[in-house]
Motif scaffolding. Structure first.
Motif, short mmCIF file in Angstrom:
data_model
loop_
_atom_site.label_atom_id
_atom_site.label_comp_id
_atom_site.label_asym_id
_atom_site.label_seq_id
_atom_site.Cartn_x
_atom_site.Cartn_y
_atom_site.Cartn_z
N TYR A 375 -7.29 -10.26 5.70
CA TYR A 375 -8.12 -9.05 5.73
C TYR A 375 -7.29 -7.83 5.31
O TYR A 375 -7.75 -7.00 4.51
CB TYR A 375 -8.69 -8.84 7.13
CG TYR A 375 -9.44 -7.53 7.30
CD1 TYR A 375 -10.77 -7.41 6.87
CD2 TYR A 375 -8.83 -6.43 7.88
CE1 TYR A 375 -11.46 -6.22 7.01
CE2 TYR A 375 -9.50 -5.23 8.02
CZ TYR A 375 -10.82 -5.13 7.59
OH TYR A 375 -11.50 -3.93 7.73
N GLY A 378 -6.81 -7.54 1.69
CA GLY A 378 -8.03 -7.38 0.91
C GLY A 378 -8.59 -8.68 0.39
O GLY A 378 -9.51 -8.69 -0.44
N HIS A 381 -13.21 -10.22 2.94
CA HIS A 381 -14.15 -9.11 2.99
C HIS A 381 -15.05 -9.27 4.21
O HIS A 381 -15.61 -10.35 4.45
CB HIS A 381 -14.99 -9.04 1.73
CG HIS A 381 -14.17 -8.95 0.47
ND1 HIS A 381 -13.37 -7.86 0.19
CD2 HIS A 381 -13.99 -9.83 -0.56
CE1 HIS A 381 -12.75 -8.06 -0.97
NE2 HIS A 381 -13.11 -9.25 -1.43
N SER A 435 -18.31 -6.55 -0.22
CA SER A 435 -18.11 -5.43 0.72
C SER A 435 -17.87 -4.14 -0.03
O SER A 435 -17.11 -3.28 0.42
CB SER A 435 -16.93 -5.74 1.64
OG SER A 435 -15.75 -5.90 0.88
N ARG A 440 -12.71 0.04 5.47
CA ARG A 440 -11.85 -1.02 6.00
C ARG A 440 -10.94 -0.47 7.09
O ARG A 440 -10.65 0.72 7.13
CB ARG A 440 -11.02 -1.64 4.87
CG ARG A 440 -11.89 -2.25 3.77
CD ARG A 440 -11.05 -2.87 2.67
NE ARG A 440 -10.36 -4.07 3.15
CZ ARG A 440 -9.07 -4.15 3.43
NH1 ARG A 440 -8.30 -3.08 3.25
NH2 ARG A 440 -8.53 -5.26 3.86
#
Length: 567
Positions: A375, A378, A381, A435, A440
């Motif tokens: 996560y 990246g 998502h 996403s 984030r």
């Protein structure tokens, strides 16, 4: 021979062989409450409360010197292969020492004796037709190797009984001089239990008690041997009482006193050693040093049982699993987790199911760390994360773990708090196909991963340096190969997942896919499934994939629920 460098290092700790004022021991004239009363040490409060076998309750752990704890433990009698019963006790106390040093800032000075002369060693030498010293050295080295395999931090010094017999003789002479031991015409020396009256018996009842066999010239059946006359074809040393060798109990009292003097902070060992071994150690040391309290804390670990058996695992009962054999099926990390899931004082049942629980707990933590890192990179998502909620859970976990470990090293409660944090983290990591535009929150996951890894590292578990990754480093390029393989597979898979623009020509087996590319997709899935039992776990996350090298054994098959179907 005694090593001068060791004496030099510990001299400042003990200030000589007997550094405390000499006090005449009571022979029982005072009531038992007064002579048995535990004396609360003066010194530095560590902030920990620990169960002290001397008082049979939790006491504040106070060490004599600020930031330093002296710790003595009984080592093995080296006549056979080390087994899981040994491993359990030594790993548990290794965890406690790590908590003391890493979490509470207490430097632990640990000394351990190796019993390299004993009836069992002599008997094994006769059976193998070799010198008892050969037997002792062989199994001593195996013990040390096994401890390193289990990631047990070695003590500051290992000491052998045979290299300290001259100190033992001098120690016995001191006990006789103080009126607490006597020699017999046969050349044996016995401790005089009656000379210390009600001071004896603090651990009686901890395990089944029985008198020690020996000369019929003993004054009291409870009296135990400090020196034993030599028998034909046995190793022996000269002494004022004739040729012979030390009794079992006197070796620990002497060697602990040689290293730490007349005051010891912590003494540890299995509960089976409480009586008579530790009881006799106390009697000998307090008789020699003429001090009211030699060791301030005794910590005892519970027995390891084979599940379904009331008997402890031991060499004498022939119901043991060697450490070497165990490590063929499980890792050191998994055994440490197995130990962490019960309190160090509790008896613990060993079985495939209990080891499976430990393995599953480690796997859950490892998977969360990997997913959280994906996560943060990246690669994974997710829907918007409840960041404030996770920061609160992290703060609560830190508080809970600290309180648990300060409360008699309650590792099960600490692990439970960690698993709860992992649960809340997993609840936020729900993959979504896209996403775009979603905020984030990588920082909170970075903090969670860092904290979990730090706590596990305190316990001696390092998920970043498993046995498999150690092999990977020695090969040099395996990780890079897996990376390239996964990248190639991802490109093939992305090509196979491409959708047809013409909706009228959709495939019957997978709407929107090119029919001639479906075999490529199946081949990608087959590769993923085939690599999993070999320790390479590939996870498909929408159009991207991640990988990790796991601790799973090659014989273990990944469950279907851990595999994702192609999208």
């Amino acid at each position: 021979m005694w090593r001068r460098s060791v004496l030099g290092k510990v001299k400042s700790l003990r200030g000589g062989f007997c550094s405390s004022p000499r006090v005449t021991l009571s022979s029982g004239s005072c009531g038992s409450d007064s002579v048995r009363k535990w004396l609360k040490p003066s010194g530095f409060d560590t902030g920990i409360k620990t169960f002290n076998s001397l008082t049979k309750q939790k006491e504040p752990l106070i060490v004599t010197r600020d930031g330093l704890a002296t710790w003595y433990s009984c080592g093995p009698t080296v006549y056979d292969h080390p087994h899981l019963g040994h491993a359990c006790s030594y790993v548990r106390f290794d965890i406690l020492q790590r908590i003391l040093s890493r979490l509470f800032g207490i430097t632990v000075i640990h000394a351990m004796v190796i019993t390299d002369i004993d009836d069992k060693i002599i008997k094994r030498g006769w059976e193998e037709n070799v010198s008892p010293m050969v037997i002792a050295r062989m199994y001593e080295e195996e013990f040390k190797r096994d401890m390193l395999s289990l990631k047990v931090i070695p003590p500051a010094v290992y000491l052998r009984v045979t290299e300290n017999v001259h100190h033992i003789v001098a120690f016995i002479e001191g006990i006789i001089k103080n009126g607490h031991a006597y020699s017999t015409k046969e050349g044996d020396v016995y401790f005089d239990i009656s000379s210390i009256g009600d001071r004896y018996g603090r651990f009686a009842g901890a395990v089944d008690t029985q008198t020690e066999p020996g000369s019929t010239n003993k004054r009291d059946p409870r009296d135990f041997a400090l020196w034993k006359q030599s028998k034909p074809q046995e190793p022996c040393w000269e002494s004022p009482w004739g040729s012979g060798r030390p009794g079992w109990h006197i070796e620990c009292s002497t060697i602990a006193s040689c290293v730490f003097g007349s005051q010891l902070d912590i003494h540890s060992g299995g509960i089976d050693l409480a009586f008579p071994h530790h009881e006799n150690e106390i009697a000998q040391c307090e008789a020699y040093h003429q001090c009211p309290q030699w060791a301030n804390y005794f910590l005892h670990s519970g027995h390891l049982h084979l599940k379904g058996s009331a008997e402890k695992m031991s060499k004498s009962l022939k119901n043991y699993i060697t450490i070497k054999d165990f490590l063929q099926s499980y890792s050191a990390n998994e055994f440490r987790m197995f130990c962490l899931l019960t309190k160090y004082r509790s008896a613990i049942d060993y079985s495939d199911s209990s080891m499976s629980e430990a393995r599953t707990s480690l796997g859950t933590i490892s998977t969360f760390i990997h997913d959280a890192q994906a996560y943060m990179k990246g690669q994974l998502h997710c829907s918007p994360v409840q960041e404030a909620f996770l920061w609160e859970r992290l703060a609560e976990t830190k508080s809970c773990v600290g309180k648990a470990l300060a409360d008699d090293f309650d590792t099960p409660r600490a692990i439970s708090a960690i698993m709860n944090l992992v649960y809340h983290g997993n609840c936020q990591l729900h993959p979504v196909s896209t996403s775009d535009g979603v905020a984030r929150s990588p920082a909170v996951f970075g903090a969670m991963v860092s904290y979990i890894q730090d706590v596990l590292d305190i316990f001696g578990i390092n998920l970043l340096h498993t046995q498999e990754t150690d092999v990977t480093r020695s090969c040099g390029s395996l990780q890079a190969i897996v990376e390239q393989l996964t990248q190639f597979r991802s490109e093939v898979r992305a090509f196979a997942l491409a959708r047809q623009n013409d909706s009228t020509t959709r495939s019957a087996c997978k709407p929107g896919l090119y029919p001639d590319r479906v075999p490529l997709l199946k081949a990608c899935d087959t590769l993923r499934n085939d690599l999993a039992p070999l320790g390479v776990l590939i996870k498909d996350r929408g159009a991207t994939s991640t990988w990790e090298i796991t601790e799973r054994k090659q014989s273990q098959v990944v469950h279907k629920k851990d595999q994702e179907t192609p999208s």
